[in-house]
Design a protein around this motif. Structure first.
Motif, PDB file in Angstrom:
ATOM      1  N   LEU A 114     -30.501  33.729  13.326  1.00 21.54           N
ATOM      2  CA  LEU A 114     -29.888  33.295  14.577  1.00 21.54           C
ATOM      3  C   LEU A 114     -28.533  33.967  14.770  1.00 21.54           C
ATOM      4  CD1 LEU A 114     -30.630  29.456  14.578  1.00 21.54           C
ATOM      5  CD2 LEU A 114     -31.705  31.189  15.997  1.00 21.54           C
ATOM      6  N   VAL A 115     -28.229  34.290  16.022  1.00 20.18           N
ATOM      7  CA  VAL A 115     -26.926  34.860  16.340  1.00 20.18           C
ATOM      8  C   VAL A 115     -25.852  33.808  16.148  1.00 20.18           C
ATOM      9  CG1 VAL A 115     -25.505  35.737  18.227  1.00 20.18           C
ATOM     10  CG2 VAL A 115     -27.836  36.560  17.949  1.00 20.18           C
ATOM     11  N   ASP A 116     -24.747  34.204  15.518  1.00 23.52           N
ATOM     12  CA  ASP A 116     -23.605  33.303  15.341  1.00 23.52           C
ATOM     13  C   ASP A 116     -22.786  33.301  16.631  1.00 23.52           C
ATOM     14  OD1 ASP A 116     -21.523  31.752  14.504  1.00 23.52           O
ATOM     15  OD2 ASP A 116     -20.623  33.270  13.207  1.00 23.52           O
ATOM     16  N   LEU A 117     -22.972  32.267  17.440  1.00 20.42           N
ATOM     17  CA  LEU A 117     -22.272  32.211  18.716  1.00 20.42           C
ATOM     18  C   LEU A 117     -20.769  32.036  18.537  1.00 20.42           C
ATOM     19  CD1 LEU A 117     -24.738  30.120  20.905  1.00 20.42           C
ATOM     20  CD2 LEU A 117     -24.421  32.586  20.829  1.00 20.42           C
ATOM     21  N   ALA A 118     -20.346  31.542  17.380  1.00 19.57           N
ATOM     22  CA  ALA A 118     -18.905  31.401  17.138  1.00 19.57           C
ATOM     23  C   ALA A 118     -18.220  32.763  17.114  1.00 19.57           C
ATOM     24  CB  ALA A 118     -18.658  30.660  15.823  1.00 19.57           C
ATOM     25  N   SER A 119     -18.920  33.796  16.606  1.00 19.40           N
ATOM     26  CA  SER A 119     -18.340  35.135  16.619  1.00 19.40           C
ATOM     27  C   SER A 119     -18.531  35.804  17.970  1.00 19.40           C
ATOM     28  CB  SER A 119     -18.970  35.995  15.515  1.00 19.40           C
ATOM     29  OG  SER A 119     -20.362  36.153  15.741  1.00 19.40           O
ATOM     30  N   ALA A 120     -19.607  35.441  18.667  1.00 20.44           N
ATOM     31  CA  ALA A 120     -19.831  36.008  19.998  1.00 20.44           C
ATOM     32  C   ALA A 120     -18.829  35.459  21.008  1.00 20.44           C
ATOM     33  CB  ALA A 120     -21.255  35.718  20.459  1.00 20.44           C
ATOM     34  N   PHE A 121     -18.425  34.209  20.813  1.00 15.11           N
ATOM     35  CA  PHE A 121     -17.470  33.574  21.726  1.00 15.11           C
ATOM     36  C   PHE A 121     -16.316  32.992  20.911  1.00 15.11           C
ATOM     37  CE2 PHE A 121     -21.735  32.966  23.608  1.00 15.11           C
ATOM     38  CZ  PHE A 121     -21.590  33.770  24.722  1.00 15.11           C
ATOM     39  N   PRO A 122     -15.402  33.829  20.430  1.00 15.86           N
ATOM     40  CA  PRO A 122     -14.305  33.312  19.597  1.00 15.86           C
ATOM     41  C   PRO A 122     -13.422  32.371  20.391  1.00 15.86           C
ATOM     42  CG  PRO A 122     -13.890  35.592  20.229  1.00 15.86           C
ATOM     43  CD  PRO A 122     -15.300  35.278  20.646  1.00 15.86           C
ATOM     44  N   PRO A 123     -12.969  31.278  19.774  1.00 12.06           N
ATOM     45  CA  PRO A 123     -12.107  30.329  20.485  1.00 12.06           C
ATOM     46  C   PRO A 123     -10.731  30.925  20.723  1.00 12.06           C
ATOM     47  CG  PRO A 123     -12.244  29.742  18.169  1.00 12.06           C
ATOM     48  CD  PRO A 123     -13.211  30.888  18.375  1.00 12.06           C
ATOM     49  N   PRO A 124      -9.992  30.379  21.675  1.00 10.35           N
ATOM     50  CA  PRO A 124      -8.621  30.874  21.905  1.00 10.35           C
ATOM     51  C   PRO A 124      -7.750  30.577  20.695  1.00 10.35           C
ATOM     52  CG  PRO A 124      -9.043  28.864  23.180  1.00 10.35           C
ATOM     53  CD  PRO A 124     -10.355  29.296  22.606  1.00 10.35           C
ATOM     54  N   PRO A 125      -6.695  31.375  20.478  1.00  8.51           N
ATOM     55  CA  PRO A 125      -5.822  31.138  19.313  1.00  8.51           C
ATOM     56  C   PRO A 125      -5.143  29.779  19.419  1.00  8.51           C
ATOM     57  CG  PRO A 125      -4.810  32.693  20.834  1.00  8.51           C
ATOM     58  CD  PRO A 125      -6.210  32.482  21.319  1.00  8.51           C
ATOM     59  N   PRO A 126      -4.829  29.156  18.291  1.00  5.05           N
ATOM     60  CA  PRO A 126      -4.166  27.847  18.341  1.00  5.05           C
ATOM     61  C   PRO A 126      -2.788  27.950  18.978  1.00  5.05           C
ATOM     62  CG  PRO A 126      -4.167  28.731  16.097  1.00  5.05           C
ATOM     63  CD  PRO A 126      -5.049  29.628  16.907  1.00  5.05           C
ATOM     64  N   ALA A 127      -2.342  26.842  19.513  1.00  3.33           N
ATOM     65  CA  ALA A 127      -1.039  26.800  20.178  1.00  3.33           C
ATOM     66  C   ALA A 127       0.078  27.042  19.162  1.00  3.33           C
ATOM     67  CB  ALA A 127      -0.844  25.462  20.863  1.00  3.33           C
ATOM     68  N   SER A 128       1.180  27.598  19.644  1.00  2.00           N
ATOM     69  CA  SER A 128       2.330  27.860  18.783  1.00  2.00           C
ATOM     70  C   SER A 128       3.107  26.563  18.534  1.00  2.00           C
ATOM     71  CB  SER A 128       3.247  28.894  19.436  1.00  2.00           C
ATOM     72  OG  SER A 128       4.442  29.015  18.714  1.00  2.00           O
ATOM     73  N   LEU A 129       3.599  26.422  17.315  1.00  2.00           N
ATOM     74  CA  LEU A 129       4.412  25.266  16.942  1.00  2.00           C
ATOM     75  C   LEU A 129       5.888  25.646  16.798  1.00  2.00           C
ATOM     76  CD1 LEU A 129       2.071  23.607  14.281  1.00  2.00           C
ATOM     77  CD2 LEU A 129       2.345  22.980  16.676  1.00  2.00           C
ATOM     78  N   LYS A 130       6.280  26.792  17.380  1.00  2.00           N
ATOM     79  CA  LYS A 130       7.670  27.240  17.244  1.00  2.00           C
ATOM     80  C   LYS A 130       8.645  26.227  17.845  1.00  2.00           C
ATOM     81  CE  LYS A 130       6.868  32.241  17.072  1.00  2.00           C
ATOM     82  NZ  LYS A 130       7.112  33.541  17.753  1.00  2.00           N
ATOM     83  N   GLU A 131       8.295  25.661  18.988  1.00  2.00           N
ATOM     84  CA  GLU A 131       9.196  24.692  19.625  1.00  2.00           C
ATOM     85  C   GLU A 131       9.395  23.479  18.723  1.00  2.00           C
ATOM     86  OE1 GLU A 131       9.331  21.701  23.525  1.00  2.00           O
ATOM     87  OE2 GLU A 131       7.577  22.948  23.122  1.00  2.00           O
ATOM     88  N   ALA A 132       8.288  22.971  18.175  1.00  2.96           N
ATOM     89  CA  ALA A 132       8.385  21.810  17.301  1.00  2.96           C
ATOM     90  C   ALA A 132       9.190  22.136  16.044  1.00  2.96           C
ATOM     91  CB  ALA A 132       6.986  21.323  16.922  1.00  2.96           C
ATOM     92  N   ASP A 133       8.955  23.311  15.459  1.00  2.48           N
ATOM     93  CA  ASP A 133       9.705  23.707  14.263  1.00  2.48           C
ATOM     94  C   ASP A 133      11.201  23.820  14.557  1.00  2.48           C
ATOM     95  OD1 ASP A 133       7.367  23.806  12.819  1.00  2.48           O
ATOM     96  OD2 ASP A 133       7.105  25.967  13.031  1.00  2.48           O
ATOM     97  N   ALA A 134      11.542  24.378  15.732  1.00  2.79           N
ATOM     98  CA  ALA A 134      12.958  24.527  16.094  1.00  2.79           C
ATOM     99  C   ALA A 134      13.622  23.160  16.265  1.00  2.79           C
ATOM    100  CB  ALA A 134      13.087  25.344  17.372  1.00  2.79           C
ATOM    101  N   LEU A 135      12.922  22.211  16.864  1.00  2.00           N
ATOM    102  CA  LEU A 135      13.473  20.866  17.035  1.00  2.00           C
ATOM    103  C   LEU A 135      13.654  20.173  15.683  1.00  2.00           C
ATOM    104  CD1 LEU A 135      11.389  19.773  20.151  1.00  2.00           C
ATOM    105  CD2 LEU A 135      13.877  20.027  20.073  1.00  2.00           C
ATOM    106  N   TYR A 136      12.709  20.404  14.794  1.00  2.00           N
ATOM    107  CA  TYR A 136      12.816  19.822  13.448  1.00  2.00           C
ATOM    108  C   TYR A 136      14.055  20.361  12.726  1.00  2.00           C
ATOM    109  CZ  TYR A 136      11.768  19.220   8.471  1.00  2.00           C
ATOM    110  OH  TYR A 136      11.851  18.928   7.137  1.00  2.00           O
TER     111      TYR A 136
END
Length: 447
Positions: free
Chosen positions: A101-123
């Motif tokens: 079976l074709v691996d649809l996860a590789s055929a349709f890669p999810p968008p990259p996870p959101a950045s946590l830079k703002e949260a890290d800077a506030l911390y």
């Protein structure tokens, strides 16, 4: 006389000396000659290298025998049945050891996870305020940091959130808010049950208050999560841990807010932070949003599964487009209708040889085993492996003339075989995989 001569000599000496002085004063020291620097040679223009072209997207890998299944509703009332048939048929084919079976996860890669830079800077800003002995300002920064971390459950980092909440609790304790501190410590433990305040950063008062919160946390009864999705079969993680695929009736979790991520290939991951109460069940039933690439492929599948495409004598261009986009060799299309019960007509294309299996009928609610999903998967499997694929009842439905070997020799221009009541055309010996190869796709013959 002598005196007069002496005076004359003296006057003459003075006159010579004055002339010499005047001569020295009038003679100027020559100014240094200004040497103009030699003009620098004009450098020859250096040809700038051409900027490298943007990298091309990697070509979709076509598996040697990769197969993909798409069930297409012919009407809107058949959408639930199409989803069910696609899932069941995919599972039945996946159970075959020689089906890839074709691996649809590789055929349709999810968008990259959101950045946590703002949260890290506030911390980090909160830690600075805390070190400057301003617990009120630090509490505001840590509160904002916790909110920023919880805003992106898909990028969940339990240790970061837990540390932020421990700092927040310590600030609240310094401000005299003991109840708020306990609440923050409980939230820290819900994010990371193994959390502990750093003894080098926090005093005995924070350590004692955290231990009290930990006792209360451990004494709580767990809560439950009931998770489903449309479409179902989506992968679920809670606090970053894989807990199975939807539908899930009872996932035991600690009380508190729990980061849940539901992901399905070709869809936008769904992320949420539901509040789970002790001894209670919280439900999540999201509708997963398809990615634009999947929407495009589904549109191609719908066109390829239309009545006109199913009746065509040649492979529709949409079949090739679909196969290219997902990296498949075999494309299984199920045209689904919902009448009194669900039913589907299957066709399978080999995009390399342009051969087709057609006329396979599937009725998932039928008591007839020949119309079951398993029987349909067996016929598809026979087509993939080159074995005869007609079911036991198929020859009886064919006109007597069609069952005659000489009929096939005349029509196909090749040999035909009748063995054990199953008729199939032999492959073109030239190996060119033309439209009249194995399972030639003659209209209405069902193989």
């Amino acid at each position: 006389m002598f005196t007069a001569r002496l005076l004359l000599l003296l006057a003459l000496a003075l006159s010579v000396n004055a002339e010499a002085q005047s001569s020295r004063r009038g003679k100027k020291k020559p100014a240094p000659t200004k040497v103009e620097p030699a003009p620098e040679p004009t450098p020859e223009p250096v040809a700038q290298p051409e900027p490298p072209p943007p990298p091309e997207p990697p070509a979709r890998k076509v598996l040697e025998n990769g197969l993909v299944v798409f069930a297409v509703p012919r009407a809107s009332n058949a959408e639930p049945a199409a989803t069910r048939i696609q899932e069941e048929l995919t599972r039945a084919l996946a159970a075959k050891p020689d089906v890839e079976l074709v691996d649809l996860a590789s055929a349709f890669p999810p968008p990259p996870p959101a950045s946590l830079k703002e949260a890290d800077a506030l911390y980090e800003a909160g830690k600075t305020e805390y070190d400057n002995l301003d617990p009120e300002a630090a509490a505001a920064k840590f509160t904002a940091a916790a909110d920023a971390y919880e805003k992106h459950p898909g990028a969940f980092k339990p240790q970061r959130l837990s540390k932020t909440l421990v700092f927040l609790g310590a600030c609240q304790l310094l401000n005299g808010d003991k109840q708020g501190a306990k609440s923050s410590f409980l939230r820290a433990l819900a994010a990371d049950p193994l959390a502990q305040p750093d003894s080098t950063l926090f005093g005995s008062d924070v350590q004692a208050a955290f231990r009290d919160a930990q006792k209360e946390f451990n004494a709580q009864k767990p809560g439950m999560l009931a998770i489903d999705s449309k479409p179902s079969g989506a992968r679920v993680t809670v606090r970053g841990e894989d807990v199975g695929v939807t539908p899930l009736k009872s996932v035991e979790v600690h009380p508190g807010r729990q980061p849940v991520v539901i992901s399905l290939p070709g869809h936008v991951p769904y992320a949420s932070y539901p509040q789970v109460a002790s001894g209670k069940t919280s439900e999540l039933k999201p509708q997963l949003e398809p990615l634009p690439a999947l929407v495009e492929v589904r549109a191609a599948a719908a066109r390829a599964a239309s009545e006109r495409a199913f009746d065509a004598d040649t492979m529709p261009p949409d079949v090739a487009t679909l196969a290219e986009k997902v990296g498949a060799r075999y494309v299984v299309l199920a045209a689904v209708q919902q009448k009194k019960s669900a039913q589907a007509e299957l066709q399978v294309w080999d995009v390399r040889t342009k051969n087709r299996l057609r006329g396979v009928e599937l009725k998932p609610d039928s008591k007839d085993p020949e119309e079951s999903t398993v029987a349909a998967a067996d016929q598809v499997h026979g087509f993939l492996t080159g074995r005869p694929v007609a079911g036991p009842s198929s020859p009886s439905k064919l006109p007597p003339l069609v069952k005659k070997p000489w009929f096939w020799a005349a029509v196909v221009g090749g040999a035909a075989v009748v063995t054990g009541g199953i008729l199939y055309a032999t492959q073109d010996r030239r190996g060119n995989g033309g439209p009249l190869g194995p399972i030639s796709g003659m209209p209405g013959l069902g193989f």
